[in-house]
Design a protein around this motif. Structure first.
Motif, PDB file in Angstrom:
ATOM      1  N   ALA A  97       0.847  -1.191   0.000  1.00  0.00           N
ATOM      2  CA  ALA A  97       0.000   0.000   0.000  1.00  0.00           C
ATOM      3  C   ALA A  97       0.880   1.238   0.000  1.00  0.00           C
ATOM      4  O   ALA A  97       2.073   1.182   0.283  1.00  0.00           O
ATOM      5  CB  ALA A  97      -0.937  -0.005   1.205  1.00  0.00           C
ATOM      6  N   GLY A  98       0.270   2.385  -0.298  1.00  0.00           N
ATOM      7  CA  GLY A  98       0.991   3.639  -0.305  1.00  0.00           C
ATOM      8  C   GLY A  98       1.906   3.767  -1.508  1.00  0.00           C
ATOM      9  O   GLY A  98       1.623   3.273  -2.603  1.00  0.00           O
ATOM     10  N   ILE A  99       3.051   4.411  -1.281  1.00  0.00           N
ATOM     11  CA  ILE A  99       3.988   4.643  -2.376  1.00  0.00           C
ATOM     12  C   ILE A  99       4.552   3.333  -2.898  1.00  0.00           C
ATOM     13  O   ILE A  99       4.837   3.198  -4.089  1.00  0.00           O
ATOM     14  CB  ILE A  99       5.107   5.591  -1.910  1.00  0.00           C
ATOM     15  CG1 ILE A  99       4.525   6.957  -1.538  1.00  0.00           C
ATOM     16  CG2 ILE A  99       6.177   5.762  -2.972  1.00  0.00           C
ATOM     17  CD1 ILE A  99       5.556   7.952  -1.064  1.00  0.00           C
ATOM     18  N   SER A 100       4.734   2.360  -2.030  1.00  0.00           N
ATOM     19  CA  SER A 100       5.300   1.083  -2.459  1.00  0.00           C
ATOM     20  C   SER A 100       4.409   0.355  -3.456  1.00  0.00           C
ATOM     21  O   SER A 100       4.874  -0.543  -4.160  1.00  0.00           O
ATOM     22  CB  SER A 100       5.547   0.186  -1.234  1.00  0.00           C
ATOM     23  OG  SER A 100       4.336  -0.057  -0.538  1.00  0.00           O
ATOM     24  N   ALA A 154       6.925  10.606  -6.843  1.00  0.00           N
ATOM     25  CA  ALA A 154       6.386  10.892  -5.507  1.00  0.00           C
ATOM     26  C   ALA A 154       7.499  11.272  -4.537  1.00  0.00           C
ATOM     27  O   ALA A 154       7.341  12.181  -3.711  1.00  0.00           O
ATOM     28  CB  ALA A 154       5.608   9.682  -4.991  1.00  0.00           C
ATOM     29  N   ALA A 155       8.638  10.577  -4.636  1.00  0.00           N
ATOM     30  CA  ALA A 155       9.756  10.905  -3.748  1.00  0.00           C
ATOM     31  C   ALA A 155      10.284  12.308  -4.024  1.00  0.00           C
ATOM     32  O   ALA A 155      10.604  13.066  -3.094  1.00  0.00           O
ATOM     33  CB  ALA A 155      10.870   9.872  -3.922  1.00  0.00           C
ATOM     34  N   LEU A 156      10.368  12.692  -5.305  1.00  0.00           N
ATOM     35  CA  LEU A 156      10.815  14.045  -5.640  1.00  0.00           C
ATOM     36  C   LEU A 156       9.831  15.099  -5.144  1.00  0.00           C
ATOM     37  O   LEU A 156      10.240  16.153  -4.634  1.00  0.00           O
ATOM     38  CB  LEU A 156      11.000  14.167  -7.149  1.00  0.00           C
ATOM     39  CG  LEU A 156      12.167  13.369  -7.761  1.00  0.00           C
ATOM     40  CD1 LEU A 156      12.175  13.518  -9.273  1.00  0.00           C
ATOM     41  CD2 LEU A 156      13.493  13.815  -7.172  1.00  0.00           C
ATOM     42  N   LEU A 185       7.769  14.841  -2.567  1.00  0.00           N
ATOM     43  CA  LEU A 185       7.913  14.937  -1.112  1.00  0.00           C
ATOM     44  C   LEU A 185       9.180  15.695  -0.733  1.00  0.00           C
ATOM     45  O   LEU A 185       9.185  16.459   0.240  1.00  0.00           O
ATOM     46  CB  LEU A 185       7.925  13.530  -0.508  1.00  0.00           C
ATOM     47  CG  LEU A 185       6.605  12.755  -0.571  1.00  0.00           C
ATOM     48  CD1 LEU A 185       6.792  11.346  -0.019  1.00  0.00           C
ATOM     49  CD2 LEU A 185       5.512  13.469   0.214  1.00  0.00           C
ATOM     50  N   ALA A 186      10.247  15.482  -1.497  1.00  0.00           N
ATOM     51  CA  ALA A 186      11.484  16.201  -1.203  1.00  0.00           C
ATOM     52  C   ALA A 186      11.311  17.704  -1.409  1.00  0.00           C
ATOM     53  O   ALA A 186      11.780  18.515  -0.607  1.00  0.00           O
ATOM     54  CB  ALA A 186      12.611  15.664  -2.078  1.00  0.00           C
ATOM     55  N   VAL A 187      10.611  18.101  -2.482  1.00  0.00           N
ATOM     56  CA  VAL A 187      10.373  19.528  -2.738  1.00  0.00           C
ATOM     57  C   VAL A 187       9.531  20.146  -1.628  1.00  0.00           C
ATOM     58  O   VAL A 187       9.819  21.249  -1.135  1.00  0.00           O
ATOM     59  CB  VAL A 187       9.697  19.713  -4.113  1.00  0.00           C
ATOM     60  CG1 VAL A 187       9.241  21.147  -4.301  1.00  0.00           C
ATOM     61  CG2 VAL A 187      10.650  19.320  -5.232  1.00  0.00           C
ATOM     62  N   VAL A 188       8.475  19.430  -1.207  1.00  0.00           N
ATOM     63  CA  VAL A 188       7.628  19.942  -0.124  1.00  0.00           C
ATOM     64  C   VAL A 188       8.421  20.072   1.174  1.00  0.00           C
ATOM     65  O   VAL A 188       8.288  21.066   1.909  1.00  0.00           O
ATOM     66  CB  VAL A 188       6.412  19.011   0.069  1.00  0.00           C
ATOM     67  CG1 VAL A 188       5.625  19.411   1.311  1.00  0.00           C
ATOM     68  CG2 VAL A 188       5.507  19.063  -1.154  1.00  0.00           C
ATOM     69  N   ALA A 189       9.270  19.086   1.462  1.00  0.00           N
ATOM     70  CA  ALA A 189      10.068  19.145   2.689  1.00  0.00           C
ATOM     71  C   ALA A 189      11.042  20.317   2.655  1.00  0.00           C
ATOM     72  O   ALA A 189      11.213  21.039   3.649  1.00  0.00           O
ATOM     73  CB  ALA A 189      10.821  17.826   2.876  1.00  0.00           C
ATOM     74  N   VAL A 190      11.676  20.548   1.507  1.00  0.00           N
ATOM     75  CA  VAL A 190      12.618  21.669   1.394  1.00  0.00           C
ATOM     76  C   VAL A 190      11.880  22.997   1.538  1.00  0.00           C
ATOM     77  O   VAL A 190      12.350  23.916   2.241  1.00  0.00           O
ATOM     78  CB  VAL A 190      13.363  21.584   0.049  1.00  0.00           C
ATOM     79  CG1 VAL A 190      14.175  22.856  -0.183  1.00  0.00           C
ATOM     80  CG2 VAL A 190      14.284  20.365   0.023  1.00  0.00           C
ATOM     81  N   ALA A 191      10.706  23.131   0.880  1.00  0.00           N
ATOM     82  CA  ALA A 191       9.934  24.369   0.994  1.00  0.00           C
ATOM     83  C   ALA A 191       9.497  24.618   2.434  1.00  0.00           C
ATOM     84  O   ALA A 191       9.537  25.763   2.915  1.00  0.00           O
ATOM     85  CB  ALA A 191       8.719  24.317   0.068  1.00  0.00           C
TER      86      ALA A 191
END
Length: 310
Positions: A85-88, A98-100, A102-108
């Motif tokens: 389930a989820g991203i997997s 999806a990982a990219l 999430l990375a952009v949201v985390a950096v922002a």
């Protein structure tokens, strides 16, 4: 007679152990010999020196002989695992996307938290060198203040009102009445369990931003004065468009904003004396540009200029 023979009717002597009864050959298990000089069974029921017969010894009455079949070990592994389930559960390209994201949201989020921290922190080397970039990020939407927790919190009711000179569809220029924008926001919030952030804070924060960047003569006292004026002007143009000031198809030519401030009366048990006379602050007329009209028009609706051209 010390012992009685097979078939004898003689009884054993009292006090002596009774000899074991002879087991008939028909009741002896296969491969088991008698104790008269033959091999004796081992702990597993098989004669010493002989191979097992392929059966599990019946040590308990409820066990069954081994039938020689091979059983599947996977039957003992338990129920099957649930699907991922989820991203997997996504394919590899979507997992990377999806990982990219999430990375952009985390950096922002980290950048925003850092900017807010530097904005409210005491003056330091970073804020001195990059103060303009921090202000451009924070103002006007994310401005922070301490009025709620100050020793003397805000004890006034401030109503922001606006009127406009509009050109109607037939070409006439006329001045509208005063629209109490704060009262309209209050009516939208009253009884609403989930009022929007815009209804609660947009107009209030815009007025606070303007007052903080202008003196009592309404002259800007810093570089952010023009920005606060443009921000407030576009908000009131948007509100006038919602109220259809001047009628449908009217074009707003210029606006005038004023504030009406009244003190909150003290509680009955307090001996504090405050004035109940309202203080009115009237701003000069601001001309409205096409950019202001475009920014102050709701998406999907045409501006007054387009409507009058039709």
């Amino acid at each position: 007679m010390d012992a009685y023979d097979k078939g004898s009717t003689a009884r054993p002597v009292p006090g002596e152990p009774e000899p074991a009864a002879a087991v008939p050959d028909s009741l002896r298990p296969e491969g088991h010999e008698t104790s008269d000089g033959h091999d004796t069974p081992d702990n597993h029921g098989s004669p010493v020196g002989q191979k097992h017969s392929g059966r599990i010894p019946q040590q308990h009455g409820d066990q069954q002989p081994y039938d020689g079949r091979q059983y599947d070990d996977t039957a003992l592994a338990g129920p099957p695992l649930p699907p991922p389930a989820g991203i997997s559960a996504l394919s590899l390209p979507y997992q990377i996307a999806a990982a990219l994201a999430l990375a952009v949201v985390a950096v922002a989020a980290c950048v925003h938290v850092g900017m807010v921290f530097l904005h409210v922190a005491p003056s330091n080397t970073v804020t001195k060198q990059h103060g303009q970039a921090i202000d451009e990020w924070i103002y006007p939407e994310f401005e922070q203040n301490w009025k709620l927790f100050a020793p003397n919190p805000l004890q006034q009711n401030i109503a922001v009102q606006v009127r406009a000179d509009v050109r109607s569809a037939d070409g006439d220029i006329r001045t509208t009445r005063w629209y109490d924008l704060s009262a309209l926001d209050g009516a939208a919030i009253d009884g609403n369990l989930l009022p929007s952030h815009t209804q609660q804070n947009e107009l209030r924060r815009a007025w606070d931003f303007f007052v903080a960047t202008h003196d009592n003569a309404n002259r800007p006292n810093g570089l952010r004065g023009a920005l606060s004026e443009k921000y407030l002007r576009r908000i009131v143009v948007l509100r006038l468009d919602r109220e259809q000031a001047g009628g449908r198809g009217a074009v707003v030519q210029q606006v005038q904003v004023r504030s009406r401030t009244t003190n909150v009366p003290p509680p009955k048990w307090s001996q504090e004396q405050v004035s109940d006379k309202p203080i009115v602050r009237v701003l000069p007329w601001w001309p409205v540009s096409e950019a202001d009209r475009a920014a102050g028009t709701r998406p999907g609706e045409s501006t007054g200029t387009e409507a009058s051209a039709r």
